[in-house]
Write an enzyme that holds these catalytic residues in place. Structure first.
Site, mmCIF file in Angstrom:
data_model
loop_
_atom_site.group_PDB
_atom_site.id
_atom_site.type_symbol
_atom_site.label_atom_id
_atom_site.label_comp_id
_atom_site.label_asym_id
_atom_site.label_seq_id
_atom_site.Cartn_x
_atom_site.Cartn_y
_atom_site.Cartn_z
ATOM 1 N N ASP A 13 0.879 -1.179 0.000
ATOM 2 C CA ASP A 13 0.000 0.000 0.000
ATOM 3 C C ASP A 13 0.912 1.223 0.000
ATOM 4 O O ASP A 13 2.131 1.112 0.158
ATOM 5 C CB ASP A 13 -0.883 -0.006 1.262
ATOM 6 C CG ASP A 13 -1.782 1.229 1.339
ATOM 7 O OD1 ASP A 13 -2.433 1.556 0.336
ATOM 8 O OD2 ASP A 13 -1.825 1.894 2.401
ATOM 9 N N SER A 14 0.296 2.400 -0.127
ATOM 10 C CA SER A 14 1.081 3.640 -0.074
ATOM 11 C C SER A 14 1.595 3.916 1.342
ATOM 12 O O SER A 14 2.533 4.688 1.510
ATOM 13 C CB SER A 14 0.207 4.810 -0.519
ATOM 14 O OG SER A 14 -0.903 4.935 0.356
ATOM 15 N N TYR A 45 -1.015 8.402 -2.506
ATOM 16 C CA TYR A 45 -1.043 8.011 -3.921
ATOM 17 C C TYR A 45 -2.162 8.728 -4.688
ATOM 18 O O TYR A 45 -2.060 8.949 -5.883
ATOM 19 C CB TYR A 45 -1.325 6.501 -4.020
ATOM 20 C CG TYR A 45 -0.131 5.585 -3.989
ATOM 21 C CD1 TYR A 45 1.163 6.050 -3.753
ATOM 22 C CD2 TYR A 45 -0.305 4.215 -4.197
ATOM 23 C CE1 TYR A 45 2.241 5.167 -3.720
ATOM 24 C CE2 TYR A 45 0.766 3.331 -4.168
ATOM 25 C CZ TYR A 45 2.040 3.809 -3.932
ATOM 26 O OH TYR A 45 3.086 2.927 -3.906
ATOM 27 N N GLY A 46 -3.241 9.017 -3.970
ATOM 28 C CA GLY A 46 -4.501 9.397 -4.606
ATOM 29 C C GLY A 46 -4.478 10.557 -5.583
ATOM 30 O O GLY A 46 -5.314 10.628 -6.485
ATOM 31 N N CYS A 76 -4.351 -1.886 -1.754
ATOM 32 C CA CYS A 76 -4.508 -0.472 -2.104
ATOM 33 C C CYS A 76 -5.482 -0.400 -3.279
ATOM 34 O O CYS A 76 -5.251 -1.033 -4.319
ATOM 35 C CB CYS A 76 -3.138 0.078 -2.498
ATOM 36 S SG CYS A 76 -3.194 1.753 -3.150
ATOM 37 N N ASN A 77 -6.555 0.351 -3.091
ATOM 38 C CA ASN A 77 -7.549 0.484 -4.171
ATOM 39 C C ASN A 77 -7.001 1.266 -5.350
ATOM 40 O O ASN A 77 -7.314 0.985 -6.498
ATOM 41 C CB ASN A 77 -8.785 1.211 -3.659
ATOM 42 C CG ASN A 77 -9.573 0.376 -2.675
ATOM 43 O OD1 ASN A 77 -10.559 -0.236 -3.036
ATOM 44 N ND2 ASN A 77 -9.137 0.337 -1.440
ATOM 45 N N THR A 78 -6.189 2.296 -5.045
ATOM 46 C CA THR A 78 -5.658 3.143 -6.109
ATOM 47 C C THR A 78 -4.771 2.297 -7.031
ATOM 48 O O THR A 78 -4.907 2.343 -8.263
ATOM 49 C CB THR A 78 -4.856 4.313 -5.488
ATOM 50 O OG1 THR A 78 -5.662 4.927 -4.485
ATOM 51 C CG2 THR A 78 -4.458 5.325 -6.519
ATOM 52 N N GLU A 155 -2.992 9.060 8.017
ATOM 53 C CA GLU A 155 -1.531 9.005 8.118
ATOM 54 C C GLU A 155 -1.035 9.825 9.317
ATOM 55 O O GLU A 155 -0.020 9.523 9.900
ATOM 56 C CB GLU A 155 -0.868 9.483 6.814
ATOM 57 C CG GLU A 155 -0.985 8.481 5.656
ATOM 58 C CD GLU A 155 -0.098 7.226 5.834
ATOM 59 O OE1 GLU A 155 0.983 7.324 6.428
ATOM 60 O OE2 GLU A 155 -0.521 6.132 5.385
ATOM 61 N N CYS A 187 -10.952 2.631 -0.226
ATOM 62 C CA CYS A 187 -9.559 2.996 0.055
ATOM 63 C C CYS A 187 -9.206 2.292 1.353
ATOM 64 O O CYS A 187 -9.984 2.361 2.320
ATOM 65 C CB CYS A 187 -9.420 4.511 0.220
ATOM 66 S SG CYS A 187 -7.790 5.009 0.837
ATOM 67 N N THR A 188 -8.075 1.608 1.363
ATOM 68 C CA THR A 188 -7.768 0.780 2.542
ATOM 69 C C THR A 188 -7.421 1.600 3.776
ATOM 70 O O THR A 188 -7.359 1.054 4.881
ATOM 71 C CB THR A 188 -6.626 -0.210 2.230
ATOM 72 O OG1 THR A 188 -5.526 0.522 1.678
ATOM 73 C CG2 THR A 188 -7.081 -1.281 1.255
ATOM 74 N N HIS A 189 -7.208 2.900 3.618
ATOM 75 C CA HIS A 189 -7.023 3.740 4.803
ATOM 76 C C HIS A 189 -8.348 3.986 5.537
ATOM 77 O O HIS A 189 -8.362 4.238 6.739
ATOM 78 C CB HIS A 189 -6.462 5.121 4.416
ATOM 79 C CG HIS A 189 -4.984 5.145 4.161
ATOM 80 N ND1 HIS A 189 -4.416 4.570 3.048
ATOM 81 C CD2 HIS A 189 -3.962 5.706 4.862
ATOM 82 C CE1 HIS A 189 -3.092 4.790 3.089
ATOM 83 N NE2 HIS A 189 -2.800 5.470 4.171
HETATM 84 N N1 DGL Z 1 -4.747 3.126 0.737
HETATM 85 C C1 DGL Z 1 -4.709 3.417 -0.640
HETATM 86 C C2 DGL Z 1 -5.968 3.112 -1.371
HETATM 87 O O1 DGL Z 1 -6.621 2.156 -0.998
HETATM 88 C C3 DGL Z 1 -3.939 4.654 -1.070
HETATM 89 C C4 DGL Z 1 -4.347 5.951 -0.494
HETATM 90 C C5 DGL Z 1 -3.429 7.097 -0.872
HETATM 91 O O2 DGL Z 1 -2.221 6.948 -0.632
HETATM 92 O O3 DGL Z 1 -3.902 8.109 -1.400
HETATM 93 O O4 DGL Z 1 -6.334 3.712 -2.345
#
Ligand code: DGL
Length: 267
Positions: A13-14, A45-46, A76-78, A155, A187-189
């Site tokens: 993931d990011s 990442y987004g 990570c979804n992105t 974060e 988004c996994t966050h």
């Molecule tokens: N956790 C990630 C996701 O699921 C990345 C989020 C990010 O870094 O913007 O998309």
């Protein structure tokens, strides 16, 4: 064969978001070893360019493959929305993404066929969720919304502050009149913000954290390939591309267990 079965799962993931998937692995497959890569040098990442994000995904996958992983879980979804196909074409080991499992779970859950999706700008702009949900059920209405402020909050560890409640309420406001009964945390966050999200939306909206279904898919795939672990001594290794001490401190709180020494690897 035993060596291959006991090889680790490679997860990336990011940043700390993919720990929501690790949390689920510890519940569903506690015997599996893990190498987790948090690309903290490039988080979030987004808002990045899709081509750049595909490059990060390639490099990280390659790194995890050279460390002997038997399967990659893109936590990570992105990265899943932009790089899943390219990665499955470039690498021969099994690769699991988080989007398809989340879509399936949402379609099993919704009763009124009105589904909301929240994610990073890159994920929402890729339209992967919208396409997949409607491809599987053309009657479903999809309401998608990017929430770019959420990842920096997570974060920073601001999971329940007054500022967090304000930002989450503002971002989810457009869903209030859409009468969705299901919301995908794309988004996994975001599962770390689930208590606040649930409070804002109220009990009538089911919240889908795709991690649970993703790990179930990973388990089934390993079973099909006869790759489930056959030793009871899992080893967990965490790697971050920047500031490993901070990653350890934050990640240990989020996961509820000490991550141990985090290696620093910049790819
Ligand atoms: N956790 C990630 C996701 O699921 C990345 C989020 C990010 O870094 O913007 O998309």
């Amino acid at each position: 064969m035993s060596e291959k079965r006991n090889a680790p799962l490679g997860i990336f993931d990011s940043g700390v978001g993919g720990l929501t998937v690790v949390r689920e692995i510890l519940k569903q497959m506690p015997g599996e070893s893990i190498i987790y890569f948090g690309d903290t040098a490039h988080v979030p990442y987004g808002d990045r360019d899709p081509q750049e994000l595909r490059g990060f995904a390639q490099k990280i996958t390659n790194y995890l493959v050279t460390r002997g992983c038997k399967m990659i879980i893109i936590a990570c979804n992105t990265s899943t929305s932009l790089a899943y196909e390219e990665l499955t074409n470039s690498f021969s080991l099994p690769i699991i993404g988080v989007i398809e499992p989340g879509v399936n779970k949402a379609l099993m859950t919704t009763k009124n066929l009105r589904v909301g999706v929240i994610g990073t700008a890159a994920t929402i702009e890729s339209r992967v969720y919208q396409r997949k949900l409607r491809a599987k059920n053309p009657d479903v209405q999809v309401y998608a919304q990017a929430c770019p402020a959420f990842v920096p909050l997570v974060e920073r560890g601001a999971l329940r502050s007054a500022e967090t409640v304000d930002i989450v309420s503002g971002c989810l406001h457009p869903f209030m009149e859409k009468e969705i009964d299901t919301l995908i945390l794309g988004c996994t966050h975001y599962p770390f913000l689930q208590p606040v999200i649930a409070k804002v939306l109220g009990a009538k909206t089911q919240i889908i954290d795709p991690a649970q279904e993703t790990v179930r898919c990973a388990y089934e795939r390993l079973q099909e390939l006869d790759l489930l672990v056959d030793t009871a001594k899992p080893v967990y290794k965490f790697v971050s591309s920047n500031n490993p001490k901070e990653f350890r401190a934050k990640g240990s709180v989020f996961l509820g267990r000490d991550l141990g020494t985090v290696e620093e690897v910049l790819l």
